[in-house]
Every structure is written in structure tokens, then in C-alpha cells.
Design an enzyme around this catalytic site. Sequence first.
Site, PDB file in Angstrom:
ATOM      1  N   CYS A  66       7.235   6.613   1.621  1.00 48.52           N
ATOM      2  CA  CYS A  66       6.048   5.844   2.020  1.00 48.52           C
ATOM      3  C   CYS A  66       5.971   4.710   2.909  1.00 48.52           C
ATOM      4  O   CYS A  66       5.943   5.009   4.070  1.00 48.52           O
ATOM      5  CB  CYS A  66       5.216   5.425   0.624  1.00 48.52           C
ATOM      6  SG  CYS A  66       3.627   5.508   0.761  1.00 48.52           S
ATOM      7  N   HIS A 101       6.739   9.272  -4.253  1.00 46.47           N
ATOM      8  CA  HIS A 101       7.141   8.036  -5.394  1.00 46.47           C
ATOM      9  C   HIS A 101       7.512   8.844  -6.582  1.00 46.47           C
ATOM     10  O   HIS A 101       7.467  10.291  -6.790  1.00 46.47           O
ATOM     11  CB  HIS A 101       6.088   7.080  -5.482  1.00 46.47           C
ATOM     12  CG  HIS A 101       5.889   6.140  -4.641  1.00 46.47           C
ATOM     13  ND1 HIS A 101       6.337   5.341  -3.849  1.00 46.47           N
ATOM     14  CD2 HIS A 101       4.473   6.239  -3.702  1.00 46.47           C
ATOM     15  CE1 HIS A 101       5.812   4.621  -2.807  1.00 46.47           C
ATOM     16  NE2 HIS A 101       4.503   5.379  -2.962  1.00 46.47           N
ATOM     17  N   ARG A 117      -8.091   6.053  -0.225  1.00 47.87           N
ATOM     18  CA  ARG A 117      -6.686   6.325  -0.787  1.00 47.87           C
ATOM     19  C   ARG A 117      -6.429   7.584  -1.238  1.00 47.87           C
ATOM     20  O   ARG A 117      -7.343   8.355  -1.866  1.00 47.87           O
ATOM     21  CB  ARG A 117      -6.382   5.196  -1.737  1.00 47.87           C
ATOM     22  CG  ARG A 117      -6.382   3.783  -1.315  1.00 47.87           C
ATOM     23  CD  ARG A 117      -5.740   2.846  -2.320  1.00 47.87           C
ATOM     24  NE  ARG A 117      -4.311   3.006  -2.242  1.00 47.87           N
ATOM     25  CZ  ARG A 117      -3.243   2.180  -1.335  1.00 47.87           C
ATOM     26  NH1 ARG A 117      -3.908   1.408  -0.324  1.00 47.87           N
ATOM     27  NH2 ARG A 117      -2.142   2.333  -1.423  1.00 47.87           N
TER      28      ARG A 117
HETATM   29  N1  GLN Z   1       0.868   0.364   2.512  1.00 52.88           N
HETATM   30  C1  GLN Z   1       0.800   1.697   2.778  1.00 52.88           C
HETATM   31  C2  GLN Z   1      -0.253   2.375   2.520  1.00 52.88           C
HETATM   32  O1  GLN Z   1      -1.170   2.413   1.888  1.00 52.88           O
HETATM   33  C3  GLN Z   1       2.166   2.257   1.970  1.00 52.88           C
HETATM   34  C4  GLN Z   1       1.791   2.616   0.473  1.00 52.88           C
HETATM   35  C5  GLN Z   1       3.006   2.657  -0.143  1.00 52.88           C
HETATM   36  O2  GLN Z   1       4.168   2.665   0.089  1.00 52.88           O
HETATM   37  N2  GLN Z   1       2.700   3.367  -1.134  1.00 52.88           N
HETATM   38  O3  GLN Z   1      -0.431   3.411   3.368  1.00 52.88           O
END
Ligand code: GLN
Length: 240
Positions: A95, A192, A129
Amino acid sequence: MTGRSITILQLYPRDMNIYGDFGNTLVIKRRLEWYGYEVSLISYNPGDKFPDDVDIIVGGGGQDSGQLKIQADLLKIGPKLQELADDNVPMLMICGLYQLFGKFFKTSGGEVIQGIGLLDIETHGKSERLIGNIITVSSQFGEIIGYENHSGQTYLGDNAKPLGQVRLGAGNNIEDDTEGAIYKNVIGSYLHGSLLPKNPKIADFLIEKAVTRKYGAFYSESIGDSYVECARRAASKRPR
Ligand code: GLN
């Protein structure tokens, strides 16, 4: 024990380590020990001296603020990471660090966080998101099962190869069904969970590449992965 040892470097555990990403390192360590190797684990945080000898490099995700904190240091060690990647050192970036192994991440607030360009990808933060369980198929590791949570949407350039195709969830972006990217032995992914406990084929890929690179060959004994199968079955039945 074989008297042989493998060094794992964990990149930026202080700022880039969310949703259980450190579990990836624990899986690689434990499987290496089951295969008879000694393991040393090194943490690398901004300002540290980059170690001379590393065999596997692992990095996790983070908030946009965490990515901003490590940006300058990452750009400093970028050429070293590129050299190691070109020398076939296996790496796994999840990520936030996956994004910064690419060219840049433009956050949803419009700030550009520069990446090292090791992967031919770029990432654009969006207001929506992308959150939930995710299943990727058609990868060299079969079905990959995990969890994603990111605002950035990643687009692959002509020189990037996706890790797999998304069957459930979003992955790189909401348009092209791709997930992750792979360059030589460097794997970038949004998953993840942690990723490796449920997807040990990827751990074994990293291990095989590291051991072969260092010692010429890797002979593995089969590990009874029945718990893995149970975890995969349960996780793959979860809704998005
Ligand atoms: N901050 C980054 C995003 O929101 C990565 C998020 C993450 O590593 N889960 O895309």
C-alpha cells in the site's frame, strides 16, 4: 539449522506499518526458520545507516502523514533500493510504500509525495476510500486474499506488470481490475491483512529468490499449511 542465515530489512516500521503489515515479516522469518535458516531482522527508520548486506526487504502501508514523514529519506536511499532490485533482491511493498516505490502519490488534498520510480506506476488520491476484503486472481501465486484501505488509485505505466486481476474489491483503481505490480523480484500490492499468513506462496517466492541469490539453490521441505487453508477458506467467504 543449516548454518546459513538470511537478513530481512523492515523499511520504516515506525511510520509505515498498519493493518498488521508487520505480520508479513514475521511469516517470512518463521518460514525461513522452519526451512532451517537463521534470520536476522533489521529495522530501518529515517536517518538510520542503510545496512551493507540485506537479502529481503519488506515495507508496509501508512497514513498520508506517515508517507510525508519518510519521503525525504526514501528518496535518499532510492538509488540503493533500485540497485538492489536490479540485482534481484526480493522485496514486498504494501500500500503506502507500494505507492512510493512508484513515481508519485498525489494525495486527495493535492499534495504530491514523490516516489523513487522503481515501479512504473503513479497514484492519484481520490475522495472515495476503497475499503474492504479483496480477492485477486490470475496471478503467478494463484488466488491472493487480503484487505484493502486506501484513497490512492494507482495506474500502471507501459513498463509495469500487474500482480493479478481483481475478482472482489478494487485493487489498483476502480477502472482496470488490476492489482499490484511486479518488477523483477519486487512485489507491490494493496493487500493488507496481513498478506502473507494467508498467502504463503508469496512468502516462499521471496524466500526462494533470496536464498538462491545468496547460496545458489534453495531446497525446501514441505510445510504443513493446513491452518493456512482454513484461514483462506474463511477469509474468502467474507463479504466485501
Ligand atoms: N495513505 C495512502 C492512501 O490512502 C496509503 C494507505 C495505506 O497504506 N493503507 O492511499
